[in-house]
Design a protein around this motif. Structure first.
Motif, mmCIF file in Angstrom:
data_model
loop_
_atom_site.group_PDB
_atom_site.id
_atom_site.type_symbol
_atom_site.label_atom_id
_atom_site.label_comp_id
_atom_site.label_asym_id
_atom_site.label_seq_id
_atom_site.Cartn_x
_atom_site.Cartn_y
_atom_site.Cartn_z
ATOM 1 N N ALA A 1 41.673 37.249 57.856
ATOM 2 C CA ALA A 1 42.786 38.136 58.202
ATOM 3 C C ALA A 1 42.807 39.400 57.349
ATOM 4 O O ALA A 1 43.284 40.449 57.803
ATOM 5 C CB ALA A 1 44.111 37.396 58.071
ATOM 6 N N THR A 2 42.287 39.349 56.113
ATOM 7 C CA THR A 2 42.275 40.565 55.293
ATOM 8 C C THR A 2 41.464 41.674 55.957
ATOM 9 O O THR A 2 41.743 42.858 55.755
ATOM 10 C CB THR A 2 41.693 40.296 53.889
ATOM 11 N N GLN A 3 40.475 41.290 56.742
ATOM 12 C CA GLN A 3 39.645 42.289 57.420
ATOM 13 C C GLN A 3 40.458 43.136 58.388
ATOM 14 O O GLN A 3 40.170 44.314 58.595
ATOM 15 C CB GLN A 3 38.515 41.585 58.173
ATOM 16 N N TYR A 4 41.470 42.533 59.018
ATOM 17 C CA TYR A 4 42.285 43.263 59.979
ATOM 18 C C TYR A 4 43.140 44.327 59.300
ATOM 19 O O TYR A 4 43.655 45.227 59.971
ATOM 20 C CB TYR A 4 43.179 42.294 60.752
ATOM 21 N N PHE A 5 43.301 44.208 57.984
ATOM 22 C CA PHE A 5 44.104 45.173 57.238
ATOM 23 C C PHE A 5 43.229 46.127 56.422
ATOM 24 O O PHE A 5 43.715 46.821 55.533
ATOM 25 C CB PHE A 5 45.079 44.437 56.322
ATOM 26 N N GLY A 6 41.929 46.146 56.714
ATOM 27 C CA GLY A 6 41.035 47.089 56.054
ATOM 28 C C GLY A 6 40.710 46.739 54.622
ATOM 29 O O GLY A 6 40.365 47.626 53.824
ATOM 30 N N ILE A 7 40.790 45.470 54.256
ATOM 31 C CA ILE A 7 40.496 45.027 52.894
ATOM 32 C C ILE A 7 39.099 44.413 52.890
ATOM 33 O O ILE A 7 38.876 43.382 53.531
ATOM 34 C CB ILE A 7 41.549 44.018 52.411
ATOM 35 N N HIS A 8 38.167 45.017 52.169
ATOM 36 C CA HIS A 8 36.769 44.624 52.278
ATOM 37 C C HIS A 8 36.111 44.278 50.945
ATOM 38 O O HIS A 8 35.011 43.719 50.952
ATOM 39 C CB HIS A 8 35.962 45.745 52.948
ATOM 40 N N ARG A 9 36.754 44.594 49.835
ATOM 41 C CA ARG A 9 36.131 44.357 48.534
ATOM 42 C C ARG A 9 36.721 43.112 47.869
ATOM 43 O O ARG A 9 37.903 42.805 48.040
ATOM 44 C CB ARG A 9 36.294 45.573 47.628
ATOM 45 N N PHE A 10 35.860 42.424 47.136
ATOM 46 C CA PHE A 10 36.220 41.142 46.538
ATOM 47 C C PHE A 10 37.506 41.237 45.716
ATOM 48 O O PHE A 10 38.432 40.434 45.909
ATOM 49 C CB PHE A 10 35.064 40.646 45.656
ATOM 50 N N ASP A 11 37.564 42.200 44.798
ATOM 51 C CA ASP A 11 38.728 42.266 43.926
ATOM 52 C C ASP A 11 39.993 42.620 44.686
ATOM 53 O O ASP A 11 41.085 42.151 44.343
ATOM 54 C CB ASP A 11 38.489 43.246 42.773
ATOM 55 N N HIS A 12 39.870 43.435 45.742
ATOM 56 C CA HIS A 12 41.030 43.773 46.552
ATOM 57 C C HIS A 12 41.522 42.544 47.317
ATOM 58 O O HIS A 12 42.734 42.317 47.437
ATOM 59 C CB HIS A 12 40.695 44.899 47.532
ATOM 60 N N MET A 13 40.595 41.746 47.855
ATOM 61 C CA MET A 13 40.972 40.507 48.530
ATOM 62 C C MET A 13 41.676 39.554 47.565
ATOM 63 O O MET A 13 42.690 38.930 47.901
ATOM 64 C CB MET A 13 39.732 39.802 49.109
ATOM 65 N N GLN A 14 41.105 39.437 46.373
ATOM 66 C CA GLN A 14 41.656 38.502 45.387
ATOM 67 C C GLN A 14 43.091 38.883 45.026
ATOM 68 O O GLN A 14 43.978 38.019 44.944
ATOM 69 C CB GLN A 14 40.777 38.497 44.143
ATOM 70 N N THR A 15 43.339 40.175 44.830
ATOM 71 C CA THR A 15 44.690 40.630 44.496
ATOM 72 C C THR A 15 45.639 40.442 45.669
ATOM 73 O O THR A 15 46.764 39.955 45.507
ATOM 74 C CB THR A 15 44.657 42.117 44.088
ATOM 75 N N TYR A 16 45.188 40.800 46.865
ATOM 76 C CA TYR A 16 46.037 40.727 48.057
ATOM 77 C C TYR A 16 46.459 39.293 48.360
ATOM 78 O O TYR A 16 47.614 39.027 48.714
ATOM 79 C CB TYR A 16 45.287 41.321 49.245
ATOM 80 N N LEU A 17 45.521 38.351 48.210
ATOM 81 C CA LEU A 17 45.788 36.963 48.569
ATOM 82 C C LEU A 17 46.273 36.110 47.397
ATOM 83 O O LEU A 17 46.635 34.946 47.607
ATOM 84 C CB LEU A 17 44.522 36.326 49.156
ATOM 85 N N ASN A 18 46.215 36.649 46.183
ATOM 86 C CA ASN A 18 46.584 35.856 45.007
ATOM 87 C C ASN A 18 45.757 34.567 44.981
ATOM 88 O O ASN A 18 46.273 33.457 44.878
ATOM 89 C CB ASN A 18 48.076 35.537 45.023
ATOM 90 N N ILE A 19 44.440 34.725 45.076
ATOM 91 C CA ILE A 19 43.511 33.618 45.247
ATOM 92 C C ILE A 19 42.562 33.558 44.047
ATOM 93 O O ILE A 19 42.158 34.593 43.506
ATOM 94 C CB ILE A 19 42.717 33.797 46.577
ATOM 95 N N ALA A 20 42.212 32.368 43.624
ATOM 96 C CA ALA A 20 41.263 32.195 42.518
ATOM 97 C C ALA A 20 39.890 32.717 42.931
ATOM 98 O O ALA A 20 39.479 32.593 44.089
ATOM 99 C CB ALA A 20 41.180 30.730 42.124
ATOM 100 N N SER A 21 39.161 33.271 41.976
ATOM 101 C CA SER A 21 37.874 33.896 42.281
ATOM 102 C C SER A 21 36.865 32.895 42.829
ATOM 103 O O SER A 21 36.076 33.220 43.723
ATOM 104 C CB SER A 21 37.315 34.597 41.041
ATOM 105 N N ASN A 22 36.864 31.661 42.316
ATOM 106 C CA ASN A 22 35.890 30.681 42.797
ATOM 107 C C ASN A 22 36.192 30.257 44.234
ATOM 108 O O ASN A 22 35.281 30.017 45.034
ATOM 109 C CB ASN A 22 35.849 29.462 41.870
#
Length: 317
Positions: free
Chosen positions: A187-208
């Motif tokens: 779903a992050t792709q639909y909002f133009g989020i393509h970079r790892f660190d941006h995804m991690q911040t947006y989703l509040n998700i652990a890096s692993n």
């Protein structure tokens, strides 16, 4: 159940959270195929008894299924889709359509769908209610809705164990979206989020966890990497054609949640159809004659069982 996590408001996330995990999605698909008895669900989904009991209770609690006395009596109950559950028809048809188009079909699910009104096998597609044009990722754009912001969601089984090397291949859309994090990463792709660190911040998700899901999505041809920095190597992740074709299914879930799991402040996201400029209302139509599809005017032809066990068989709880 995990602790509540603060996540961007998303009707897709809310829908996936209400529908449950992979097992629950399989149960819903089987309900649309006419399965109603406990033992039928257990056999056709290849699901442990205790897991099935838990998922049925959850789907009843979310008003997607309801129980009725079985015709045979003896105190037995059968399980049927509620009005809210039947409203998932568009999402289910689009999931089947994606599986047929890309050859990702599990045992017991449709390999083709016949539309009675035109008598032809067809692949369902999503069409704009206003202009009738096909709805795709490229034909739409998104705008902030009145309900945008952040919310706490208690998400079932968010911290699934890492994929083993032989489990990277998903057999259908249920395998992909049956894990909440995987659906959220797509779903992050639909909002133009393509970079790892941006995804991690947006989703509040652990890096692993994020690295694990990205690896599985790349392996399955849903995402592809594009190098944007050499030292050290850094990549952006973009939807492939196969991945972009998941958008109508995700959009149908969003529209379903906007109606049945509505935020008191309104939709978090508004989608506008570019060709006509209207805020999107959409329905699934026949890919041949473009007439609306209903549960009564389509017949799925099913994949013959191969005896291959489900990838997650025996791993429920």
């Amino acid at each position: 159940m995990s602790k509540p996590k603060l996540l961007p408001k998303s009707s897709v996330n809310r829908a996936l959270n209400a529908l449950g995990d992979r097992w629950s999605l399989l149960i819903i698909q089987q309900a649309f195929l006419g399965t109603s008895r406990f033992e039928e669900f257990r056999s056709r989904c290849n699901i442990p008894r205790s897991t099935l009991s838990h998922r049925l209770k959850s789907l009843i609690g979310n008003q997607i299924l309801e129980t009725r006395p079985h015709v045979a009596g003896k105190g037995r109950q059968s399980y049927y889709l509620t009005e809210r559950g039947r409203a998932l028809l568009d999402a289910v048809l689009l999931a089947w359509a994606w599986g047929i188009r890309w050859g990702m079909i599990s045992d017991g699910l449709p390999t083709s769908i016949i539309h009675h009104d035109c008598g032809k096998p067809m692949i369902p597609k999503l069409a704009c209610d206003e202009c009738g044009g096909e709805v795709t990722l490229r034909s739409c754009h998104r705008e902030p809705g009145p309900g945008e912001g952040y919310e706490q969601l208690k998400v079932q089984r968010m911290h699934r164990r890492r994929y083993a090397a032989d489990e990277l291949y998903a057999s259908d859309v249920v395998d992909l979206l049956g894990d909440r994090w995987t659906g959220m990463v797509i779903a992050t792709q639909y909002f133009g989020i393509h970079r790892f660190d941006h995804m991690q911040t947006y989703l509040n998700i652990a890096s692993n966890i994020l690295a694990d899901r990205l690896k599985a999505l790349e392996f399955n041809g849903i995402l592809e990497r594009s190098l944007y920095e050499l030292m050290p190597p850094r990549y952006e992740y973009w939807l492939t054609k196969k991945g972009s074709d998941l958008f109508p299914h995700a959009l149908s879930l969003m529209l379903w949640a906007d109606e049945w799991l509505a935020d008191v402040n309104g939709p978090p996201v508004l989608v506008r159809h570019n060709p006509c400029g209207h805020l999107l209302g959409a329905s699934v139509v026949c890919g041949q004659c473009e007439q609306p599809l209903t549960q009564d005017n389509v017949t799925p032809r099913l994949q013959a069982a191969t005896g291959r066990p489900s990838r997650a068989a025996g791993k429920g709880r």
